[in-house]
Design a protein around this motif. Structure first.
Motif, mmCIF file in Angstrom:
data_model
loop_
_atom_site.group_PDB
_atom_site.id
_atom_site.type_symbol
_atom_site.label_atom_id
_atom_site.label_comp_id
_atom_site.label_asym_id
_atom_site.label_seq_id
_atom_site.Cartn_x
_atom_site.Cartn_y
_atom_site.Cartn_z
ATOM 1 N N CYS A 111 -2.554 9.220 34.095
ATOM 2 C CA CYS A 111 -2.836 8.243 35.048
ATOM 3 C C CYS A 111 -0.977 8.469 36.111
ATOM 4 N N PHE B 74 1.411 -2.686 29.991
ATOM 5 C CA PHE B 74 0.091 -3.507 28.831
ATOM 6 C C PHE B 74 -0.561 -2.302 28.474
ATOM 7 N N CYS B 75 -0.574 -0.910 28.610
ATOM 8 C CA CYS B 75 -1.269 0.210 28.549
ATOM 9 C C CYS B 75 -2.331 0.183 27.013
ATOM 10 N N GLU C 280 -0.821 5.321 28.806
ATOM 11 C CA GLU C 280 -1.027 6.043 29.625
ATOM 12 C C GLU C 280 0.877 6.208 30.615
ATOM 13 N N LEU D 35 -0.568 5.471 37.451
ATOM 14 C CA LEU D 35 0.670 4.411 36.717
ATOM 15 C C LEU D 35 1.230 4.316 35.395
ATOM 16 N N ASN D 36 1.551 3.587 34.720
ATOM 17 C CA ASN D 36 1.959 2.788 33.819
ATOM 18 C C ASN D 36 2.071 1.760 33.065
ATOM 19 N N CYS D 37 1.312 1.030 32.781
ATOM 20 C CA CYS D 37 0.937 -0.586 33.153
ATOM 21 C C CYS D 37 1.372 -0.662 31.870
ATOM 22 N N ASN E 197 -8.046 2.343 39.063
ATOM 23 C CA ASN E 197 -6.587 0.877 39.858
ATOM 24 C C ASN E 197 -6.534 0.859 41.192
#
Ligand code: SF4
Length: 386
Positions: free
Chosen positions: A92, A98-99, A103, A94-96, A175
């Motif tokens: 991914c 809450f992932c 990811e 992104l690096n959320c 996303n």
């Protein structure tokens, strides 16, 4: 795109093919006759990395004889309904914070997988044919999702178009950061629904939740508007992270209603943050239980005259015979380790046309192990050493 680098006094050619980074010693590269694309598929002398996550990447082709059923990270998942999950790749941009699958810049994920386009579509077709044979007049939905962002898959547009020929409905989870307005228009007529995660309407909160400073909320909102006015259905799918984006949920509903989310299906798919063992856990999050979550969705829905609670029937999901299981729980097997697993201390084996994930092992590729199957739900196989 090609570039050269000196590593350990050796010149190494890197080929960047969208997200795939192929590392081949120059001598070998020069002796190859194929094009870059063919090298990725056929060259036996290659180390492949995911250019976004920098992790080791397995590019899975039909020739590799690696099955596409058995693992949650890639391939095909059949959960016994008319919706078939299609997972082209992991990784991914992104690096959320809450992932659920940790990811982006991951502490737990050490391997990525990417499936060859033709192989993935052919295997999807086999599962869809099985469903059609066993469930009369069934509507088959191909839902592209994954442990990561599907739009990093270099062939995502081709995948959507090819699945359109094999399925009745094609939907994708994203996303939205890699989508463009042009791409939305190109996918009209092939893609039926986009489930778009927008987690905040505030730029700073959106960046904080995405875990990257480069997150461009305006771009994602523009893409959302373009989808809403296209033939593709838009479902806004924020993850509600209590203590972070509580104020945003109403704003996202207002935004969705304003732009016209949900033409054919529901326009909102608000998800509850769930703490997973190998997922990310944001600081000071106040995890809601499902009862409280659904009560709040009901209350907010009342304010906007929207039913925000989702049920399988909202998306036409019905039960439909599963593929037969190949192993039973408790079954003992002797397996050869074939590949690295997604997590540290996890390796993958292959048997009876299924992938089997072996957990908590320090065995290496090529080793033989005695294992016991501990999970077989939905044809996803997990085993432990005995
Ligand atoms: S976009 Fe999805 S997969 Fe990527 S880091 Fe965020 S939650 Fe995880």
């Amino acid at each position: 795109m090609k570039y050269k680098k000196i590593i350990n006094d050796k010149e190494v050619i890197f080929i960047l093919y969208n997200v795939i980074e192929v590392r081949i010693p120059k001598k070998i590269y020069n002796s190859l006759k194929q094009t870059d694309e063919e090298i990725i598929t056929f060259c036996p002398y290659k180390n492949i990395y995911n250019a976004i996550t920098k992790r080791r990447l397995y590019y899975i082709t039909e020739e590799s004889q690696i099955p596409l059923i058995g693992h949650t990270a890639f391939g095909i998942i059949d959960r016994g309904t008319n919706l078939i999950q299609v997972r082209p790749c992991t990784g991914c941009n992104l690096n959320c914070i809450f992932c659920s699958v940790d990811e982006g810049k991951s502490k737990t994920r050490v391997t990525d997988y990417m499936v060859d386009l033709e192989y993935l579509v052919n295997e999807f077709e086999k599962v869809a044919d099985f469903k059609r044979k066993h469930c009369k007049d069934v509507t088959i939905e191909a839902h592209i999702d994954g442990q990561g962002e599907p739009f990093i898959y270099p062939y995502i547009e081709k995948l959507i178009k090819k699945l359109h020929d094999k399925a009745d409905i094609v939907s994708v989870q994203t996303n939205g950061t890699l989508l463009t307005k042009d791409m939305v228009r190109r996918l009209e007529g092939y893609l039926d629904r986009i489930n778009l995660s927008i987690n905040s309407m505030d730029e700073n909160m959106a960046k904080l939740l995405a875990g990257v400073n480069t997150y461009d909320l305006k771009h994602v909102l523009d893409v959302a508007e373009e989808i809403a006015v296209s033939q593709i259905d838009l479902l806004l799918a924020p993850v509600w992270v209590p203590g972070y984006n509580d104020e945003d949920i109403r704003k996202i509903v207002e935004f969705g209603k304003k732009i016209g989310a949900g033409k054919k299906w529901k326009g909102f798919g608000i998800q509850k943050y769930v703490k997973y063992k190998f997922g990310r856990k944001p600081k000071n999050v106040r995890v809601m239980n499902f009862k409280a979550f659904y009560r709040k969705l009901y209350e907010i829905g009342e304010e906007y005259n929207e039913e925000l609670r989702l049920y399988p029937k909202d998306f036409g999901i019905i039960k439909c015979k599963s593929l037969p299981k190949k192993f039973r729980v408790g079954e003992k097997l002797k397996l050869k380790i074939e590949m690295h697993g997604r997590l540290k201390n996890e390796m993958l084996a292959i048997a009876r046309d299924r992938i089997i994930q072996i957990t908590d092992t320090n065995k290496k590729v090529g080793d033989i192990v005695n294992v016991k199957i501990i999970r077989n739900k939905h044809n996803i196989y997990v085993a432990e050493e005995i």
